[in-house]
Design a protein around this motif. Structure first.
Motif, PDB file in Angstrom:
ATOM      1  N   LYS A 235       0.843  -1.205   0.000  1.00 37.21           N
ATOM      2  CA  LYS A 235       0.000   0.000   0.000  1.00 37.21           C
ATOM      3  C   LYS A 235       0.878   1.256   0.000  1.00 37.21           C
ATOM      4  O   LYS A 235       0.603   2.241   0.691  1.00 37.21           O
ATOM      5  CB  LYS A 235      -0.952  -0.005   1.198  1.00 37.21           C
ATOM      6  CG  LYS A 235      -1.883  -1.215   1.231  1.00 37.21           C
ATOM      7  CD  LYS A 235      -2.777  -1.205   2.451  1.00 37.21           C
ATOM      8  CE  LYS A 235      -3.732  -2.383   2.440  1.00 37.21           C
ATOM      9  NZ  LYS A 235      -3.045  -3.692   2.509  1.00 37.21           N
ATOM     10  N   TYR A 236       1.929   1.187  -0.778  1.00 34.69           N
ATOM     11  CA  TYR A 236       2.903   2.280  -0.889  1.00 34.69           C
ATOM     12  C   TYR A 236       3.541   2.199  -2.262  1.00 34.69           C
ATOM     13  O   TYR A 236       3.852   1.104  -2.745  1.00 34.69           O
ATOM     14  CB  TYR A 236       3.971   2.139   0.211  1.00 34.69           C
ATOM     15  CG  TYR A 236       4.973   3.278   0.244  1.00 34.69           C
ATOM     16  CD1 TYR A 236       4.616   4.509   0.780  1.00 34.69           C
ATOM     17  CD2 TYR A 236       6.249   3.113  -0.267  1.00 34.69           C
ATOM     18  CE1 TYR A 236       5.524   5.552   0.808  1.00 34.69           C
ATOM     19  CE2 TYR A 236       7.167   4.148  -0.235  1.00 34.69           C
ATOM     20  CZ  TYR A 236       6.801   5.379   0.299  1.00 34.69           C
ATOM     21  OH  TYR A 236       7.695   6.404   0.322  1.00 34.69           O
ATOM     22  N   ASP A 237       3.729   3.359  -2.931  1.00 32.62           N
ATOM     23  CA  ASP A 237       4.094   3.374  -4.344  1.00 32.62           C
ATOM     24  C   ASP A 237       5.573   3.521  -4.646  1.00 32.62           C
ATOM     25  O   ASP A 237       5.991   3.309  -5.775  1.00 32.62           O
ATOM     26  CB  ASP A 237       3.356   4.510  -5.065  1.00 32.62           C
ATOM     27  CG  ASP A 237       1.869   4.209  -5.211  1.00 32.62           C
ATOM     28  OD1 ASP A 237       1.510   3.028  -5.084  1.00 32.62           O
ATOM     29  OD2 ASP A 237       1.093   5.145  -5.448  1.00 32.62           O
ATOM     30  N   SER A 238       6.387   3.933  -3.685  1.00 29.86           N
ATOM     31  CA  SER A 238       7.785   4.241  -3.975  1.00 29.86           C
ATOM     32  C   SER A 238       8.723   3.130  -3.511  1.00 29.86           C
ATOM     33  O   SER A 238       8.362   2.296  -2.683  1.00 29.86           O
ATOM     34  CB  SER A 238       8.188   5.557  -3.294  1.00 29.86           C
ATOM     35  OG  SER A 238       7.429   6.629  -3.812  1.00 29.86           O
ATOM     36  N   ALA A 239       9.925   3.167  -4.048  1.00 25.43           N
ATOM     37  CA  ALA A 239      10.945   2.190  -3.647  1.00 25.43           C
ATOM     38  C   ALA A 239      11.356   2.440  -2.210  1.00 25.43           C
ATOM     39  O   ALA A 239      11.414   3.580  -1.751  1.00 25.43           O
ATOM     40  CB  ALA A 239      12.160   2.305  -4.564  1.00 25.43           C
ATOM     41  N   ARG A 240      11.640   1.367  -1.486  1.00 24.34           N
ATOM     42  CA  ARG A 240      12.135   1.478  -0.114  1.00 24.34           C
ATOM     43  C   ARG A 240      13.651   1.328  -0.057  1.00 24.34           C
ATOM     44  O   ARG A 240      14.293   1.765   0.886  1.00 24.34           O
ATOM     45  CB  ARG A 240      11.522   0.389   0.753  1.00 24.34           C
ATOM     46  CG  ARG A 240      10.050   0.569   1.070  1.00 24.34           C
ATOM     47  CD  ARG A 240       9.566  -0.632   1.864  1.00 24.34           C
ATOM     48  NE  ARG A 240       8.198  -0.485   2.331  1.00 24.34           N
ATOM     49  CZ  ARG A 240       7.532  -1.439   2.952  1.00 24.34           C
ATOM     50  NH1 ARG A 240       8.118  -2.599   3.169  1.00 24.34           N
ATOM     51  NH2 ARG A 240       6.306  -1.248   3.362  1.00 24.34           N
ATOM     52  N   SER A 241      14.208   0.658  -1.043  1.00 23.56           N
ATOM     53  CA  SER A 241      15.634   0.354  -0.998  1.00 23.56           C
ATOM     54  C   SER A 241      16.151   0.114  -2.404  1.00 23.56           C
ATOM     55  O   SER A 241      15.397   0.094  -3.384  1.00 23.56           O
ATOM     56  CB  SER A 241      15.891  -0.882  -0.133  1.00 23.56           C
ATOM     57  OG  SER A 241      15.342  -2.028  -0.778  1.00 23.56           O
ATOM     58  N   LEU A 243      17.103  -2.648  -3.447  1.00 22.68           N
ATOM     59  CA  LEU A 243      16.499  -3.900  -3.883  1.00 22.68           C
ATOM     60  C   LEU A 243      15.346  -3.647  -4.842  1.00 22.68           C
ATOM     61  O   LEU A 243      15.242  -4.283  -5.899  1.00 22.68           O
ATOM     62  CB  LEU A 243      15.969  -4.663  -2.662  1.00 22.68           C
ATOM     63  CG  LEU A 243      16.684  -5.932  -2.200  1.00 22.68           C
ATOM     64  CD1 LEU A 243      16.057  -6.422  -0.904  1.00 22.68           C
ATOM     65  CD2 LEU A 243      16.673  -7.008  -3.250  1.00 22.68           C
ATOM     66  N   ASP A 244      14.471  -2.734  -4.472  1.00 17.59           N
ATOM     67  CA  ASP A 244      13.301  -2.444  -5.296  1.00 17.59           C
ATOM     68  C   ASP A 244      13.696  -1.945  -6.676  1.00 17.59           C
ATOM     69  O   ASP A 244      13.140  -2.367  -7.689  1.00 17.59           O
ATOM     70  CB  ASP A 244      12.423  -1.391  -4.611  1.00 17.59           C
ATOM     71  CG  ASP A 244      11.807  -1.895  -3.318  1.00 17.59           C
ATOM     72  OD1 ASP A 244      11.841  -3.113  -3.081  1.00 17.59           O
ATOM     73  OD2 ASP A 244      11.305  -1.064  -2.537  1.00 17.59           O
ATOM     74  N   LYS A 245      14.654  -1.042  -6.728  1.00 16.22           N
ATOM     75  CA  LYS A 245      15.070  -0.463  -8.008  1.00 16.22           C
ATOM     76  C   LYS A 245      15.716  -1.514  -8.894  1.00 16.22           C
ATOM     77  O   LYS A 245      15.516  -1.531 -10.112  1.00 16.22           O
ATOM     78  CB  LYS A 245      16.024   0.705  -7.783  1.00 16.22           C
ATOM     79  CG  LYS A 245      15.406   1.898  -7.087  1.00 16.22           C
ATOM     80  CD  LYS A 245      14.241   2.488  -7.889  1.00 16.22           C
ATOM     81  CE  LYS A 245      14.688   3.166  -9.162  1.00 16.22           C
ATOM     82  NZ  LYS A 245      13.529   3.784  -9.888  1.00 16.22           N
ATOM     83  N   GLN A 246      16.491  -2.409  -8.313  1.00 19.12           N
ATOM     84  CA  GLN A 246      17.133  -3.455  -9.104  1.00 19.12           C
ATOM     85  C   GLN A 246      16.116  -4.445  -9.654  1.00 19.12           C
ATOM     86  O   GLN A 246      16.256  -4.948 -10.761  1.00 19.12           O
ATOM     87  CB  GLN A 246      18.172  -4.195  -8.246  1.00 19.12           C
ATOM     88  CG  GLN A 246      19.405  -3.376  -7.919  1.00 19.12           C
ATOM     89  CD  GLN A 246      20.191  -3.001  -9.163  1.00 19.12           C
ATOM     90  OE1 GLN A 246      20.279  -3.771 -10.117  1.00 19.12           O
ATOM     91  NE2 GLN A 246      20.767  -1.807  -9.160  1.00 19.12           N
ATOM     92  N   PHE A 251       9.748   1.045 -13.106  1.00 16.24           N
ATOM     93  CA  PHE A 251       8.335   0.844 -12.794  1.00 16.24           C
ATOM     94  C   PHE A 251       8.023   1.112 -11.318  1.00 16.24           C
ATOM     95  O   PHE A 251       6.894   0.944 -10.881  1.00 16.24           O
ATOM     96  CB  PHE A 251       7.896  -0.573 -13.177  1.00 16.24           C
ATOM     97  CG  PHE A 251       7.812  -0.766 -14.657  1.00 16.24           C
ATOM     98  CD1 PHE A 251       6.678  -0.373 -15.358  1.00 16.24           C
ATOM     99  CD2 PHE A 251       8.888  -1.287 -15.362  1.00 16.24           C
ATOM    100  CE1 PHE A 251       6.608  -0.533 -16.732  1.00 16.24           C
ATOM    101  CE2 PHE A 251       8.828  -1.451 -16.741  1.00 16.24           C
ATOM    102  CZ  PHE A 251       7.680  -1.070 -17.432  1.00 16.24           C
ATOM    103  N   ILE A 252       9.041   1.516 -10.577  1.00 19.39           N
ATOM    104  CA  ILE A 252       8.808   1.971  -9.206  1.00 19.39           C
ATOM    105  C   ILE A 252       9.647   3.228  -9.012  1.00 19.39           C
ATOM    106  O   ILE A 252      10.804   3.290  -9.425  1.00 19.39           O
ATOM    107  CB  ILE A 252       9.170   0.887  -8.168  1.00 19.39           C
ATOM    108  CG1 ILE A 252       8.637   1.277  -6.785  1.00 19.39           C
ATOM    109  CG2 ILE A 252      10.655   0.585  -8.132  1.00 19.39           C
ATOM    110  CD1 ILE A 252       8.596   0.106  -5.797  1.00 19.39           C
ATOM    111  N   SER A 253       9.048   4.255  -8.432  1.00 22.32           N
ATOM    112  CA  SER A 253       9.739   5.532  -8.303  1.00 22.32           C
ATOM    113  C   SER A 253      10.718   5.498  -7.140  1.00 22.32           C
ATOM    114  O   SER A 253      10.616   4.670  -6.237  1.00 22.32           O
ATOM    115  CB  SER A 253       8.726   6.664  -8.096  1.00 22.32           C
ATOM    116  OG  SER A 253       7.926   6.411  -6.956  1.00 22.32           O
ATOM    117  N   SER A 254      11.683   6.418  -7.190  1.00 21.02           N
ATOM    118  CA  SER A 254      12.662   6.510  -6.111  1.00 21.02           C
ATOM    119  C   SER A 254      11.999   6.991  -4.829  1.00 21.02           C
ATOM    120  O   SER A 254      10.890   7.542  -4.852  1.00 21.02           O
ATOM    121  CB  SER A 254      13.790   7.464  -6.498  1.00 21.02           C
ATOM    122  OG  SER A 254      14.434   6.998  -7.665  1.00 21.02           O
TER     123      SER A 254
END
Length: 499
Positions: A235-241, A243-246, A251-254
């Motif tokens: 339930k949150y749209d941005s990257a947390r780490s 890991l998410d960006k890799q 497709f996920i914002s910073s």
């Protein structure tokens, strides 16, 4: 002196070349340890090893070979998504070792997985080639003049039966390189875990690491739906780490500056890879309390899918199900996995993402777990039929969605440490998790001993022993000799990276 000269004169030129080759291999491996002590460098070729390995190849090269190019390597990888991923990384290392050009690997169709997906359906081809362009030559297709060759007839087809498991570089140089130099092509059919982890030149370990953690990125189609999956769980749209960006790319914002409060208030979740599919259950030869119906059903499955297993068991005295369980060879049931989570203190309100294929026993087997943890969700619960439609009948692509959800989770729990998905996910979390991506890895042998006392053990004692078991599995270890670099990347060859 005279005796030594006479001996040398008796040796053929071929034997001299082989002696030089063996000496160079010996020197290469023994210098590896010294080089590993040097300061970490960015990914790329280790010039010393590349130079030396080039000479190893030149010793055996035929005249007229141009630009140190020994030929082409074809790889047909079997298994599911994660077995194929390991095969690709190993193929990259072998191509580099032999100074060969790698044709982008093909994926074999399996009657078990029933997935026709090829490399470009799962991974970004251009990213793969660009990331590794300074390390090896990669092409998409074999040159036209080689496509019509009968590779089996000319001796260029190499199967798993021709290569030992965890083969050394020495075996490739001695057994595969001559074929490559003679025919200009080698086809590895069913290529999997056919390259060992140690001893291996430092730069080849780095190259495998580079391939696994940097070069193999899921295609946008998978990243897009994977990002929807992660966002709906959190339930949150941005990257947390990182890991998410890799995992998800663009497709996920910073992480927006100043929104740490929102991150803290988003949903946290545990991903559970529950290995209790019918093939694993049947192969284990264990008993899971299903009585005569279970026994008949699993035996019929073995006769259809594992005839070699049954033939092998005829030649030895089989262990009883009780002995197998005591030795830690039985898959954890869903109920046992739930007990471990309860023993660790996860409340009934915990949000759990369930990864894996269809559970053997279906809803009846899962009912006690769902009663204890009602907030269990799967990708089928979180994604609409329309969103999942492009992935139907493509088990590897569906497994990629599970890979993303597990790797991105706040806590990852596995029930079988031998699973390729669990191993690769835990390695990914070590590599990109920054020490903030815990993985729970129960010992099946120790858990079996604890559960044997179910009629006498008190809950507090059960909790203490479960926590101690998991805590010991949480200890940080540098990769040990012979251990998988994909699962345990804590070593200089892998973790020393520049972003």
């Amino acid at each position: 002196m005279m005796q030594r000269e006479e001996t040398l004169h008796m040796m053929t030129k071929k034997k001299v070349r082989c002696c030089i080759l063996d000496f160079c291999i010996w020197l290469l491996f023994h210098l590896q340890r010294k080089i590993q002590r040097k300061q970490c460098q960015s990914f790329g070729r280790n010039n010393f090893h590349r130079h030396l390995r080039g000479h190893l190849v030149q010793i055996r090269m035929s005249k007229g070979t141009v630009n140190n190019h020994t030929g082409f390597i074809l790889v047909s990888a079997n298994g599911g998504l994660n077995q194929q991923r390991v095969a690709v990384c190993n193929a990259v290392a072998v191509a580099s070792l032999l100074n060969a050009t790698l044709v982008i690997p093909k994926f074999l169709y399996s009657n078990v997985w029933k997935d026709p997906s090829q490399f470009s359906d799962i991974y970004q081809e251009e990213t793969f080639m660009h990331t590794l362009k300074n390390d090896i030559n990669i092409i998409k297709e074999l040159p036209s003049h080689l496509r019509s060759l009968d590779l089996e007839a000319i001796g260029s087809l190499v199967t798993d039966a021709d290569l030992a498991k965890e083969a050394t570089p020495n075996e490739y140089i001695k057994n595969i390189l001559p074929i490559l130099l003679r025919n200009g092509i080698v086809h590895f059919l069913g290529f999997g875990n056919r390259l060992g982890f140690d001893p291996l030149p430092y730069d080849l370990q780095k190259l495998r690491c580079k391939c696994n953690f940097h070069a193999l990125k899921f295609v946008p189609k998978i990243q897009k739906i994977g990002s929807l999956l992660v966002k709906r769980i959190r339930k949150y749209d941005s990257a947390r780490s990182m890991l998410d960006k890799q995992l998800l790319g663009n497709f996920i914002s910073s992480i927006p500056s100043g929104e740490q409060v929102n991150i803290a208030s988003s949903s946290k979740y545990l991903a559970l890879h529950l290995r209790f599919e019918v093939d694993m259950v049947a192969y284990s030869m264990c008993d899971f309390g299903g009585g005569e119906n279970e026994t008949r059903e699993l035996q019929a499955y073995r006769e259809e899918h594992f005839p070699l297993l049954l033939e092998r068991l005829k030649k030895v005295k089989p262990l009883s199900p009780a002995e197998l369980r005591k030795m830690g060879r039985c898959p954890l049931t869903p109920e046992e996995a739930a007990l471990v989570l309860a023993g660790l203190g996860f409340s009934s309100g915990a949000y759990i993402y369930l990864a894996g294929s269809q559970i053997y026993g279906g809803k009846s087997r899962m009912r006690p777990v769902i009663n204890l943890y009602p907030n269990i969700v799967t990708k089928e619960d979180l994604l609409s039929p329309t969103e999942l439609a492009p992935f139907r009948n493509f088990s590897s692509q569906l497994a990629a969605l599970d890979f993303i959800a597990c790797a991105a989770s706040d806590v990852f729990a596995m029930t079988d440490s031998g699973s390729q998905l669990s191993s690769l996910v835990s390695g990914f979390r070590i590599y990109y998790g920054g020490g903030n991506a815990p993985t729970l890895r129960p010992s099946k042998k120790r858990l079996a001993a604890i559960l044997q006392e179910n009629s006498t053990i008190r809950w507090q004692s059960f909790e203490n022993r479960i926590r101690k078991m998991i805590e010991e599995g949480q200890r940080v270890h540098i990769r040990g000799f012979g251990r998988s670099i994909y699962r345990q990347p804590r070593c200089n060859e892998c973790m020393c990276k520049h972003q």
